[in-house]
Write a protein that holds these residues in place. Structure first.
Motif, PDB file in Angstrom:
ATOM      1  N   LEU A  77     -30.070 -39.990 -40.859  1.00 23.35           N
ATOM      2  CA  LEU A  77     -30.230 -41.407 -40.970  1.00 23.35           C
ATOM      3  C   LEU A  77     -31.417 -41.815 -40.120  1.00 23.35           C
ATOM      4  CD1 LEU A  77     -26.520 -42.726 -40.781  1.00 23.35           C
ATOM      5  CD2 LEU A  77     -28.099 -42.880 -42.653  1.00 23.35           C
ATOM      6  N   VAL A  78     -31.481 -40.964 -39.026  1.00 21.70           N
ATOM      7  CA  VAL A  78     -32.719 -41.109 -38.013  1.00 21.70           C
ATOM      8  C   VAL A  78     -33.961 -40.843 -38.920  1.00 21.70           C
ATOM      9  CG1 VAL A  78     -34.081 -39.921 -36.157  1.00 21.70           C
ATOM     10  CG2 VAL A  78     -31.621 -40.452 -36.145  1.00 21.70           C
ATOM     11  N   LEU A  83     -31.397 -45.239 -38.129  1.00 23.90           N
ATOM     12  CA  LEU A  83     -31.003 -45.216 -36.876  1.00 23.90           C
ATOM     13  C   LEU A  83     -32.141 -44.667 -36.154  1.00 23.90           C
ATOM     14  CD1 LEU A  83     -27.659 -43.638 -37.266  1.00 23.90           C
ATOM     15  CD2 LEU A  83     -28.118 -46.164 -36.870  1.00 23.90           C
ATOM     16  N   ILE A  84     -32.145 -44.973 -34.695  1.00 22.84           N
ATOM     17  CA  ILE A  84     -33.092 -44.428 -33.738  1.00 22.84           C
ATOM     18  C   ILE A  84     -32.276 -43.803 -32.955  1.00 22.84           C
ATOM     19  CG2 ILE A  84     -34.693 -45.140 -32.150  1.00 22.84           C
ATOM     20  CD1 ILE A  84     -35.894 -47.026 -34.107  1.00 22.84           C
ATOM     21  N   ARG A  85     -32.682 -42.608 -32.270  1.00 17.60           N
ATOM     22  CA  ARG A  85     -31.917 -41.984 -31.138  1.00 17.60           C
ATOM     23  C   ARG A  85     -32.957 -42.084 -29.936  1.00 17.60           C
ATOM     24  NH1 ARG A  85     -28.442 -37.233 -33.731  1.00 17.60           N
ATOM     25  NH2 ARG A  85     -30.261 -36.357 -34.480  1.00 17.60           N
ATOM     26  N   PHE A  92     -29.456 -46.251 -31.757  1.00 17.89           N
ATOM     27  CA  PHE A  92     -29.321 -47.774 -31.981  1.00 17.89           C
ATOM     28  C   PHE A  92     -29.757 -47.930 -33.762  1.00 17.89           C
ATOM     29  CE2 PHE A  92     -30.697 -46.660 -27.916  1.00 17.89           C
ATOM     30  CZ  PHE A  92     -29.962 -47.607 -27.114  1.00 17.89           C
ATOM     31  N   VAL A  93     -29.136 -49.173 -34.165  1.00 18.64           N
ATOM     32  CA  VAL A  93     -29.808 -49.440 -35.239  1.00 18.64           C
ATOM     33  C   VAL A  93     -31.215 -49.759 -35.438  1.00 18.64           C
ATOM     34  CG1 VAL A  93     -29.244 -51.083 -37.375  1.00 18.64           C
ATOM     35  CG2 VAL A  93     -27.390 -50.521 -35.839  1.00 18.64           C
ATOM     36  N   ALA A  94     -32.189 -49.073 -36.261  1.00 22.61           N
ATOM     37  CA  ALA A  94     -33.535 -49.240 -36.206  1.00 22.61           C
ATOM     38  C   ALA A  94     -33.950 -50.710 -36.348  1.00 22.61           C
ATOM     39  CB  ALA A  94     -34.234 -48.303 -37.311  1.00 22.61           C
ATOM     40  N   LEU A  95     -35.109 -50.791 -35.473  1.00 22.07           N
ATOM     41  CA  LEU A  95     -35.768 -52.470 -35.353  1.00 22.07           C
ATOM     42  C   LEU A  95     -37.118 -52.038 -35.864  1.00 22.07           C
ATOM     43  CD1 LEU A  95     -34.975 -54.669 -32.535  1.00 22.07           C
ATOM     44  CD2 LEU A  95     -34.858 -55.090 -34.898  1.00 22.07           C
TER      45      LEU A  95
END
Lengths: 272, 272
Positions: A77-78, A83-85, A92-95
């Motif tokens: 997912l990253v 998502l962002i790690r 975090f849910v990607a912005l």
DNA sequence: CCCAATTTGTTCGTATGTATA
DNA sequence: TTATACATACGAACAAATTGG
């Protein structure tokens, strides 16, 4: 401040009923099941753009899988920028408020001497002017693109994009008014970042991918006027449908590009 | 039959001097160093397209890293379609002879009623006719695109692509004759699969990605004749530079598309 | 300034399953 | 059946970034 568990329930720090132990089929790998569970969680809106998920060890425990298996699911997912790690902080849910994401969907740049330098070159931000902002009823084409019913209310927005002080692109954007409830011209034109960032912040909608169809056309009278061209000049017309979770179309956009001094650039790769 | 080690040297089954234990900087992760070592190995041509690499455990031992670290490096290369893994068989240098790879670089399809169905639809193979095959000297533009010197020998190939029995695309392909030594018109036109597959099989050159610049233009007299159009009609012109290992440009191609009944389609994603 | 707790990042290793020859 | 090779799953140990005290 992170919410801590009350003393009488020390092992349930963040209740996330959506994350229950998996009851998968057995033929599909566990980490894929975990990925789907996470995607479902995100699709549900339980965690909005920018929000932090529970820690990896927590999620792993909730789903009753090993940390390695969870990480493999999150890894994918990253990679897809869902998502962002951030080391030391969390997942975090990607912005999509980065430069990278602007140019993920903006592909027009000046014709250059060195044909290969768009791979390294710094790119110029377009200046956006809103030409029109209307509420209307979906045409046949718009309804088909957004998978809504004919005549449903839509926002139709007309933007002119300039590079180097000269108008180069005209965007005709169409959004479902039911999905983008409460959107106003003021909010749209005064957005702090890109429109896709606005979709995320104000409406919780993440654009994950898009399909584009490009063709050459003769400039229409209206668009020619906006771009300062003669009617009938060859222009590039790009029809884009932007998709969110579950392949849901959320935006239909027709871009018309004056390609006399500029190109529409893309980088293909054997990936995916 | 796989070559087995002689009995007097049971722990050196496949000598690969290029794979020596890493002496990395320490700041860059080990699996990235492993990935670079593998890429260098492939770039060297030590293993050509389709060939099997030593087994994962062997490579891991040669590089003095754990199997998990090696797998992570290989994972990334598999994702980028540089390598292919087959369970029970081994890991191979990717051969781009699949349908998927044809359409990785061929993006023209009929204008469709349902704007979104190119995501699911089965696509049609183009029929290719070779219009011309010449040896020439690189023009300024060609030399810049291929990063070779002005006047160096090149092959210039002109192809007409048809869909549904009607010509839709004209391709002008330019290749360095020094890189594609020994290429003949016969071999080019009688290739079993795509041209990129031919580059791999006959010249050991893998096209890993490409940069494209698209613009609208008025059809030239020559191309209009080949596509059965009137001169001056708006057409889509796509300039492509195909890159191999080490970002080396290996092909420069100008495609001219009659977009009256067809579109140039691409799928963008937040990935990468 | 340093320390400790938390969280992700990297590396290692093992055990077991599945596909192939 | 057996051996080989990749695929999956689990987990331990330590590194590095972040935060708050």
């Amino acid at each position: 401040m992170k919410p801590t568990a009350p003393s009488f329930a020390p092992f349930v720090p963040v209740p996330v009923p959506e994350l229950a132990p998996l009851s998968g089929s057995g033929t599909v790998p566990l980490y894929r099941q975990v990925k789907r569970a996470l995607l479902k969680l995100l699709e549900s809106g339980r965690f909005g753009p920018g929000e932090a998920l529970p820690s990896e060890s927590e999620i792993a425990q909730l789903l009753q899988v090993s940390i390695g298996t969870l990480r493999r699911a999150v890894d994918e997912l990253v990679h897809e920028h869902v998502l962002i790690r951030r080391q030391g902080k969390g997942t975090f849910v990607a912005l999509h408020n980065d430069d990278r994401f602007l140019f993920q969907f903006f592909h027009v740049e000046p014709r250059s001497a060195d044909a290969l330098d768009s791979l390294t070159q710094e790119r110029e931000y377009p200046v956006v002017d809103c030409v029109a902002f209307d509420k209307a009823r979906a045409t046949e084409t718009q309804a088909a693109a957004l998978r809504i019913r004919l005549g449903e209310p839509v926002f139709c927005i007309s933007n002119r994009l300039s590079l180097g002080g000269r108008p180069v692109v005209h965007d005709a954007i169409c959004l479902s008014a039911l999905v983008f409830k409460g959107l106003t011209e003021k909010r749209f034109t005064e957005r702090p970042s890109t429109v896709y960032n606005l979709y995320q912040l104000d409406h919780g909608i993440s654009v994950l991918r898009a399909q584009e169809r490009a063709r050459a056309a003769a400039a229409s009278r209206d668009v020619a006027r906006i771009l300062g061209l003669s009617t009938g000049v060859p222009v590039l017309e790009v029809h884009r449908i932007a998709l969110s979770f579950g392949e849901k179309p959320v935006e239909y956009r027709v871009s018309t590009v004056n390609t006399q001094q500029h190109d529409y650039v893309s980088v293909l790769s054997t990936q995916r």
